[in-house]
Design an enzyme around this catalytic site. Structure first.
Site, PDB file in Angstrom:
ATOM      1  N   ARG A   1       0.843  -1.185   0.000  1.00 56.64           N
ATOM      2  CA  ARG A   1       0.000   0.000   0.000  1.00 56.64           C
ATOM      3  C   ARG A   1       0.882   1.240   0.000  1.00 56.64           C
ATOM      4  NH1 ARG A   1      -3.213  -2.614  -1.784  1.00 56.64           N
ATOM      5  NH2 ARG A   1      -5.368  -3.025  -1.198  1.00 56.64           N
TER       6      ARG A   1
ATOM      7  N   HIS B   1      -1.709   0.808 -10.073  1.00 58.17           N
ATOM      8  CA  HIS B   1      -2.335  -0.186  -9.205  1.00 58.17           C
ATOM      9  C   HIS B   1      -2.984  -1.308 -10.023  1.00 58.17           C
ATOM     10  CE1 HIS B   1      -4.009  -0.564  -4.854  1.00 58.17           C
ATOM     11  NE2 HIS B   1      -3.742  -1.747  -5.361  1.00 58.17           N
TER      12      HIS B   1
END
Length: 287
Positions: free
Chosen positions: A198, A246
């Site tokens: 993350r 992502h």
């Protein structure tokens, strides 16, 4: 229908507010299976207290994305060792530059932060390249190929002597900016940094500074602190930064792998067996 279901696959409308509403009003709900591997942060965003979710088991799709993300992490480490930005710049300029020594993975040490399924698979791949792999994790865990394991509170010592760092940690308040300026400074000069966990785990301003100074030679990011990455972010224009929006976890087999996991967990729920990838209560509640 959601407020009368026994089980839910996915976060309703990808809305933490709606999820909170459903869970609080549906007292017969027993299980929520999230599609994301790092869904704890999303569930926690609903603002649950422990009594709100005492009747519900939350599970993630952890493990489903381990192989594609570990491959991407290995790609980032390789690209840094082989000086990909320089090679591409020379090619664009049609410059047959003088011979130069490229990094050899077998001569390097890498720190993998987060030893879940993604970190463990990354360690396996990098070990196959001959790298010395050290790990850092919140809890004690035996992972094949890991030379030594450190606690997350000992990252500066773990980073010492490492030519590469791979972040594979999920987002959590306790991991915000865990990889800070001190950790980056402890790496070998011109180190490679890869993040497939993350974006909030790395102190992004510190990473930008380290990449500008040369302390970090190459950065590969599949995740950023804010997504989508704002247009004004300096990361966009840095020649030694490679960005992926992502998407590194995506594969043609993703849906099938998640479906198989959901089917297995559904059987476990019906048979009264422990569910796979259960999120601990303290990771999704405020108390």
């Amino acid at each position: 229908m959601l407020k009368s279901a026994d089980a839910i696959y996915g976060i309703p409308d990808l809305s933490t507010e709606f999820l909170g509403e459903v869970v609080r009003e549906n007292r017969r709900l027993r299980w929520v299976q999230a599609m994301a591997a790092g869904a704890a942060a999303q569930v926690r965003g609903a603002g649950f207290e422990a009594p709100d979710v005492a009747h519900v088991a939350f599970t993630t799709s952890a493990g489903v994305h381990a192989k594609p993300l570990a491959e991407f992490a290995a790609f980032g480490v390789l690209a840094g060792a082989k000086q990909l930005p320089t090679l591409l710049a020379n090619q664009r300029e049609r410059s047959w530059s003088p011979r130069r020594i490229l990094g050899q993975l077998a001569e390097q040490r890498v720190l993998v932060v987060g030893l879940g399924s993604i970190g463990a698979e990354t360690a396996r791949i990098l070990t196959a390249f001959g790298m010395t792999v050290v790990g850092a994790n919140r809890t004690e865990r035996e992972v094949p190929g890991i030379d030594r394991t450190f606690g997350l509170d000992d990252l500066v010592r773990a980073a010492d002597g490492c030519s590469a760092l791979v972040v594979a940690l999920p987002g959590h308040p306790s991991t915000d900016r865990l990889v800070d300026r001190q950790v980056l400074d402890a790496l070998n000069p011109s180190a490679t940094v890869v993040n497939v966990g993350r974006g909030t785990v790395i102190d992004e301003p510190a990473l930008v500074d380290a990449a500008k100074s040369g302390q970090v030679g190459f950065v590969t990011l599949d995740v950023t602190a804010v997504e989508p990455l704002p247009p004004e972010s300096p990361l966009w224009d840095m020649p030694n930064v490679l960005l992926s929006p992502h998407t590194a976890a995506l594969s043609t087999l993703e849906d099938e792998r998640i479906a198989r996991l959901v089917a297995d967990n559904a059987g476990r729920l019906l048979d009264g067996k422990p569910l796979r990838n259960l999120i601990p209560l303290d990771q999704i509640t405020n108390a």
